[in-house]
Scaffold this motif. Structure first.
Motif, PDB file in Angstrom:
ATOM      1  N   TYR A 155      -1.115  72.645  73.120  1.00 46.05           N
ATOM      2  CA  TYR A 155      -1.264  74.019  72.612  1.00 46.05           C
ATOM      3  C   TYR A 155      -1.497  75.019  73.735  1.00 46.05           C
ATOM      4  CZ  TYR A 155      -1.962  71.795  68.033  1.00 46.05           C
ATOM      5  OH  TYR A 155      -1.817  71.037  66.889  1.00 46.05           O
ATOM      6  N   GLY A 156      -1.979  74.578  74.875  1.00 50.55           N
ATOM      7  CA  GLY A 156      -2.316  75.414  76.014  1.00 50.55           C
ATOM      8  C   GLY A 156      -3.305  74.662  76.881  1.00 50.55           C
ATOM      9  N   ALA A 157      -3.590  75.209  78.064  1.00 50.75           N
ATOM     10  CA  ALA A 157      -4.510  74.531  78.974  1.00 50.75           C
ATOM     11  C   ALA A 157      -5.284  75.554  79.792  1.00 50.75           C
ATOM     12  CB  ALA A 157      -3.749  73.600  79.916  1.00 50.75           C
ATOM     13  N   PRO A 158      -6.599  75.349  79.984  1.00 50.30           N
ATOM     14  CA  PRO A 158      -7.366  76.216  80.869  1.00 50.30           C
ATOM     15  C   PRO A 158      -7.009  75.903  82.324  1.00 50.30           C
ATOM     16  CG  PRO A 158      -8.758  74.443  80.059  1.00 50.30           C
ATOM     17  CD  PRO A 158      -7.433  74.305  79.359  1.00 50.30           C
ATOM     18  N   TYR A 159      -7.107  76.913  83.160  1.00 46.43           N
ATOM     19  CA  TYR A 159      -6.657  76.789  84.546  1.00 46.43           C
ATOM     20  C   TYR A 159      -7.312  75.627  85.279  1.00 46.43           C
ATOM     21  CZ  TYR A 159      -3.903  81.121  85.034  1.00 46.43           C
ATOM     22  OH  TYR A 159      -2.936  82.089  84.944  1.00 46.43           O
TER      23      TYR A 159
END
Length: 258
Positions: free
Chosen positions: A44-48
């Motif tokens: 779904y997405g990823a933190p840096y």
């Protein structure tokens, strides 16, 4: 007409200058780019910070990588809540990676959960057993997409599956595990029902999947935050012994907290 006048009025050459690539100005994707884009779509997405750890690059290098993805139109980035910025895929990004998901930024209410599951994924993938066993991760998003299941429908779907190929020497050859990240305590009855459902499930998730001769999951692994550990332990203690023997409860790995 003299030579200098002829030179001044000559028609300039057309086409790209000698030596200039035909694809100049486009973003060329290397193996690292593809790996990172696939992860962002799958989760779904990823933190840096976790994305940098996954790609084994320093934060400054990661900023350059995601900047290239944005320039190509494959990703968007931004601060969605506490902590580092996030990266998620656009419709072109999903298309170029062959992922048939609906484009959209991660929901604010799910950021903590998405981060925790990604931290679990990285923790497992860094382990010797995972690498030596050539295991592979099937995300919740992938399970739902394959079965055409929308969030909140068709009962409980695990946060991920880990499949272990049937290769010689593997301690878990041929097994499939269900992975659950538990950040906040659910009602005890609900937690017990989810555990029981996973441990007794015999089918995959598509509506037309046929029951198998044995449980789908040889092991169900719960990774919990301190706030949820008490309820999870009590639910585990309430299971019949044959089911409890296939349940593992552990703490969330470092880096799981938002």
């Amino acid at each position: 007409m003299n030579e200098s006048a002829s030179t001044a009025t000559a028609t300039p050459p057309t086409g790209p200058p000698p030596g200039r690539r035909a694809d100049a100005g486009t973003v060329r994707l290397g193996e690292r780019d593809v790996t990172g884009l696939l992860l962002c779509g799958d989760m779904y997405g990823a933190p840096y910070d976790l994305l940098a750890a996954f790609l084994a690059v320093q934060p400054a290098r990661l900023r350059g990588i995601v900047s290239r993805w944005r320039h190509a139109g494959y990703a968007q980035t931004g601060r969605l809540g506490p902590g580092p910025a996030w990266c998620w895929l656009t419709r072109p990004g999903l298309a170029v990676t062959g992922q048939h998901y609906t484009a959209g930024r991660p929901a604010l209410g799910r950021l903590a959960h998405i981060r925790a599951v990604l931290a679990i994924r990285l923790s497992l993938q860094y382990s010797d057993a995972y690498r030596d066993g050539r295991a592979w991760w099937r995300s919740e998003r992938r399970i739902r997409a394959a079965a055409s299941i929308r969030p909140g429908s068709a009962g409980h779907v695990p946060d991920a599956e880990v499949s272990w190929p049937d290769i010689p020497g593997s301690a878990y050859a041929g097994q499939v595990w269900a992975i659950e990240a538990e950040l906040t305590p659910k009602p005890l009855a609900r937690t017990t029902a989810i555990m029981t459902g996973l441990l007794t499930r015999t089918t995959d998730y598509p509506p037309d999947a046929r029951p198998g001769p044995a449980p789908r999951y040889q092991r169900v692994v719960y990774l919990t935050a301190p706030a949820a550990r008490g309820v999870v332990d009590r639910a585990a203690a309430a299971l019949p012994a044959p089911l409890a023997a296939r349940l593992t409860v552990r703490d969330l790995p470092p880096g799981a907290a938002l």
